[in-house]
Enzyme design. Structure first.
Site, PDB file in Angstrom:
ATOM      1  N   TYR A 230     -15.071 -12.340  -0.166  1.00  0.00           N
ATOM      2  CA  TYR A 230     -15.780 -11.061  -0.353  1.00  0.00           C
ATOM      3  C   TYR A 230     -17.061 -11.241  -1.160  1.00  0.00           C
ATOM      4  CZ  TYR A 230     -12.033  -8.090   1.469  1.00  0.00           C
ATOM      5  OH  TYR A 230     -11.125  -7.465   2.287  1.00  0.00           O
TER       6      TYR A 230
ATOM      7  N   ARG B  67      -3.557   6.702   0.934  1.00  0.00           N
ATOM      8  CA  ARG B  67      -4.051   7.907   1.602  1.00  0.00           C
ATOM      9  C   ARG B  67      -3.067   8.609   2.527  1.00  0.00           C
ATOM     10  NH1 ARG B  67      -9.496   4.865   3.070  1.00  0.00           N
ATOM     11  NH2 ARG B  67      -7.842   3.373   3.406  1.00  0.00           N
TER      12      ARG B  67
ATOM     13  N   ARG C 207       0.830  -1.224   0.000  1.00  0.00           N
ATOM     14  CA  ARG C 207       0.000   0.000   0.000  1.00  0.00           C
ATOM     15  C   ARG C 207       0.857   1.265   0.000  1.00  0.00           C
ATOM     16  NH1 ARG C 207      -5.593  -0.592   1.737  1.00  0.00           N
ATOM     17  NH2 ARG C 207      -6.209  -2.469   0.629  1.00  0.00           N
TER      18      ARG C 207
ATOM     19  N   ARG D   1      -7.276  12.010  -5.398  1.00  0.00           N
ATOM     20  CA  ARG D   1      -8.481  11.275  -4.990  1.00  0.00           C
ATOM     21  C   ARG D   1      -9.659  12.233  -4.817  1.00  0.00           C
ATOM     22  NH1 ARG D   1     -12.234   8.640  -2.863  1.00  0.00           N
ATOM     23  NH2 ARG D   1     -12.021   6.990  -1.324  1.00  0.00           N
TER      24      ARG D   1
ATOM     25  N   ASP E 132      -6.957  -2.840  -7.480  1.00  0.00           N
ATOM     26  CA  ASP E 132      -7.406  -3.528  -6.269  1.00  0.00           C
ATOM     27  C   ASP E 132      -7.674  -4.980  -6.597  1.00  0.00           C
ATOM     28  OD1 ASP E 132      -8.393  -2.631  -3.390  1.00  0.00           O
ATOM     29  OD2 ASP E 132      -9.644  -4.278  -4.062  1.00  0.00           O
TER      30      ASP E 132
HETATM   31  O1  CP3 Z   1      -0.197  -1.752  -2.397  1.00  0.00           O
HETATM   32  C1  CP3 Z   1      -0.451  -0.847  -3.213  1.00  0.00           C
HETATM   33  O2  CP3 Z   1      -0.009   0.323  -3.093  1.00  0.00           O
HETATM   34  C2  CP3 Z   1      -1.214  -1.208  -4.470  1.00  0.00           C
HETATM   35  C3  CP3 Z   1      -2.599  -1.052  -4.430  1.00  0.00           C
HETATM   36  C4  CP3 Z   1      -3.511  -1.977  -3.633  1.00  0.00           C
HETATM   37  C5  CP3 Z   1      -4.769  -1.537  -3.198  1.00  0.00           C
HETATM   38  N1  CP3 Z   1      -5.440  -2.611  -2.714  1.00  0.00           N
HETATM   39  C6  CP3 Z   1      -5.251  -0.157  -3.304  1.00  0.00           C
HETATM   40  C7  CP3 Z   1      -6.322   0.305  -2.408  1.00  0.00           C
HETATM   41  C8  CP3 Z   1      -3.398  -3.340  -3.316  1.00  0.00           C
HETATM   42  C9  CP3 Z   1      -2.229  -4.296  -3.514  1.00  0.00           C
HETATM   43  C10 CP3 Z   1      -4.643  -3.717  -2.745  1.00  0.00           C
HETATM   44  C11 CP3 Z   1      -4.939  -5.094  -2.344  1.00  0.00           C
HETATM   45  C12 CP3 Z   1      -6.138  -5.357  -1.544  1.00  0.00           C
HETATM   46  N2  CP3 Z   1      -7.364  -4.765  -1.633  1.00  0.00           N
HETATM   47  C13 CP3 Z   1      -6.230  -6.398  -0.596  1.00  0.00           C
HETATM   48  C14 CP3 Z   1      -5.136  -7.391  -0.267  1.00  0.00           C
HETATM   49  C15 CP3 Z   1      -4.083  -6.806   0.577  1.00  0.00           C
HETATM   50  C16 CP3 Z   1      -4.567  -6.468   1.949  1.00  0.00           C
HETATM   51  O3  CP3 Z   1      -4.631  -5.257   2.245  1.00  0.00           O
HETATM   52  O4  CP3 Z   1      -4.824  -7.389   2.703  1.00  0.00           O
HETATM   53  C17 CP3 Z   1      -7.519  -6.363  -0.066  1.00  0.00           C
HETATM   54  C18 CP3 Z   1      -8.071  -7.278   1.013  1.00  0.00           C
HETATM   55  C19 CP3 Z   1      -8.238  -5.336  -0.738  1.00  0.00           C
HETATM   56  C20 CP3 Z   1      -9.656  -4.956  -0.577  1.00  0.00           C
HETATM   57  C21 CP3 Z   1      -9.811  -3.547  -0.187  1.00  0.00           C
HETATM   58  N3  CP3 Z   1      -9.578  -2.472  -1.010  1.00  0.00           N
HETATM   59  C22 CP3 Z   1     -10.224  -3.045   1.070  1.00  0.00           C
HETATM   60  C23 CP3 Z   1     -10.564  -3.916   2.261  1.00  0.00           C
HETATM   61  C24 CP3 Z   1     -10.234  -1.653   0.966  1.00  0.00           C
HETATM   62  C25 CP3 Z   1     -10.710  -0.682   2.016  1.00  0.00           C
HETATM   63  C26 CP3 Z   1      -9.687  -0.567   3.073  1.00  0.00           C
HETATM   64  C27 CP3 Z   1      -9.247   0.850   3.208  1.00  0.00           C
HETATM   65  O5  CP3 Z   1      -8.048   1.043   3.500  1.00  0.00           O
HETATM   66  O6  CP3 Z   1     -10.072   1.753   3.031  1.00  0.00           O
HETATM   67  C28 CP3 Z   1      -9.803  -1.298  -0.327  1.00  0.00           C
HETATM   68  C29 CP3 Z   1      -9.638   0.078  -0.844  1.00  0.00           C
HETATM   69  C30 CP3 Z   1      -8.274   0.444  -1.325  1.00  0.00           C
HETATM   70  N4  CP3 Z   1      -7.492  -0.350  -2.101  1.00  0.00           N
HETATM   71  C31 CP3 Z   1      -7.607   1.688  -1.098  1.00  0.00           C
HETATM   72  C32 CP3 Z   1      -6.386   1.610  -1.793  1.00  0.00           C
HETATM   73  C33 CP3 Z   1      -5.350   2.690  -1.934  1.00  0.00           C
HETATM   74  C34 CP3 Z   1      -8.171   2.884  -0.346  1.00  0.00           C
HETATM   75  C35 CP3 Z   1      -9.038   3.597  -1.314  1.00  0.00           C
HETATM   76  C36 CP3 Z   1      -9.339   5.024  -0.952  1.00  0.00           C
HETATM   77  O7  CP3 Z   1     -10.311   5.222  -0.210  1.00  0.00           O
HETATM   78  O8  CP3 Z   1      -8.647   5.905  -1.450  1.00  0.00           O
END
Ligand code: CP3
Length: 367
Positions: free
Chosen positions: A160, A37, A33, A46, A83
């Site tokens: 999911y 944010r 990640r 964003r 994602d």
């Molecule tokens: O790592 C990186 O920088 C690359 C991008 C990336 C995202 N999601 C961007 C993202 C990666 C590799 C993921 C993987 C992901 N997404 C996983 C597996 C890794 C982990 O974290 O366990 C999972 C379970 C998800 C599902 C997901 N996507 C969730 C649960 C959420 C909400 C959580 C949160 O932090 O709000 C997301 C949203 C998400 N994916 C964001 C980002 C940057 C936040 C989006 C935003 O509101 O700007």
């Protein structure tokens, strides 16, 4: 089973060399990640774009966000900005990301008909934006920096799709193991086929490394982990065309809370295992020996603590791995949104400064 490490060019990115246990001058680092944010430039894009999913679906924006952390920090790899849940979306199970709520599926999978309706072969047509973003990033990125492509594990995506949203324990999804096992396996098999094609297309588009995110594998019993999660990841790894004409594309497996199963994970044919913060690097190395490389482990909470505590933790991780290649520095899970940019900067400096001494023999051996 001993995996023979593939021979990788000395010109390959440092991360690729470390993941294939070839000599490196220092321990490379990237962060889960790393685009997100905690970065002010991410927040401002964003705010303009409005919606997370539409940012993922615009290759120009996805490329820009992927590169943001690399402009700021001396990272050794980029991870494509997308994602794991874009795959169910492309299969016809639409996902929404609403502010502060996390992901949501308005039509969760409930019946066999729902599974049969999912797109298989044609799902990839709906993921072109990912491939285009990968192509753009690979062109913009210096050759020494690797581009990481990824997918969720079939079990994590299925969890999911069945649950309909995030959950602490995914009880609805887990109940399928005991209520609808054949339906669950049909869903996992379908996801597996799509993920294989999706990842192969990422490799063709320019991904240098592939990572499988099995975020919810750690919710399963040991027996079910093998059957529901690991078996399908093994199929995916077998289906990937890792050896390309001019390069080898290593595969990393990350099962959060999978510390007790490292031996089993090492038999999937993966090149590396990513560790969460509960399994330390020394224990992991003693479990898997030199069969696979290791990545990760630093607790994301250390980035919210003092500089002194961060330094102690970083030195510990490096010392735990010890001498030699086969280690990529990373966190045990994603960076928290409240992390300060200065602390991330300091972490990267610490790894660069303190890791060289663990690679002196390798440099001597090459010169
Ligand atoms: O790592 C990186 O920088 C690359 C991008 C990336 C995202 N999601 C961007 C993202 C990666 C590799 C993921 C993987 C992901 N997404 C996983 C597996 C890794 C982990 O974290 O366990 C999972 C379970 C998800 C599902 C997901 N996507 C969730 C649960 C959420 C909400 C959580 C949160 O932090 O709000 C997301 C949203 C998400 N994916 C964001 C980002 C940057 C936040 C989006 C935003 O509101 O700007």
């Amino acid at each position: 089973m001993m995996n023979n490490p593939p021979v990788v060019s000395t010109a390959a990115p440092v991360v690729v060399r470390a993941l294939t246990r070839q000599s490196v001058p220092y321990t490379p680092i990237w962060l889960m990640r790393q685009a997100g944010r905690y970065l002010p430039e991410y927040r401002s894009l964003r705010a303009k774009a409005g919606n997370f999913l539409s940012m993922c679906q615009d290759p120009d924006i996805a490329c820009e966000i992927t590169l943001q952390p690399l402009r700021r920090f001396a990272l050794d790899a980029a991870i494509i900005f997308t994602d794991i849940l874009v795959v169910p979306d492309a299969m016809g199970c639409p996902v929404e990301f609403s502010e502060g709520q996390g992901p949501c599926f308005n039509q969760p999978i409930q019946t066999l008909a729902d599974i049969k309706q999912l797109r298989g072969d044609t799902a990839l047509d709906h993921l072109n934006y990912v491939f285009e973003a990968i192509q753009q990033v690979r062109v913009a990125l210096p050759a020494q920096q690797a581009l990481i492509g990824f997918a969720g594990s079939p079990w994590t995506l299925a969890a999911y799709m069945i649950e309909g949203s995030g959950s602490k324990d995914f009880l609805v999804a887990r109940s399928w193991i005991y209520k609808n096992p054949s339906m669950l396996h049909q869903l996992l098999a379908r996801l597996t086929q799509v993920i294989i094609e999706y990842l192969n297309q990422q490799i063709i588009s320019g991904a240098d490394v592939i990572m499988l995110f099995d975020t919810w594998g750690g919710l399963l019993s040991s027996e079910q982990y093998q059957l529901i999660s690991l078996a399908y990841m093994r199929q995916i790894i077998a289906g990937l065309r890792r050896q390309q004409a001019d390069r080898y594309v290593p595969v990393i497996v990350f099962t959060k809370h999978g510390g007790q199963w490292l031996n089993a994970i090492a038999t999937t044919g993966c090149d590396a295992i990513s560790l969460d913060w509960t399994t330390d690097v020394a224990t992991a190395r003693s479990m898997v020996g030199s069969r696979v490389a290791l990545q990760g482990h630093l607790d994301p909470a250390t980035l919210l603590g003092t500089r002194q505590a961060l330094e102690v933790a970083v030195r510990q991780v490096l010392a735990d791995y010890g001498d030699g290649s086969g280690h990529v520095f990373n966190l045990g899970h994603g960076i928290d949104r409240h992390t300060s940019v200065e602390q991330v900067q300091y972490l990267i400096e610490l790894v660069k400064d303190h890791s060289r001494k663990y690679h002196l023999d390798e440099i001597d051996a090459r010169s």
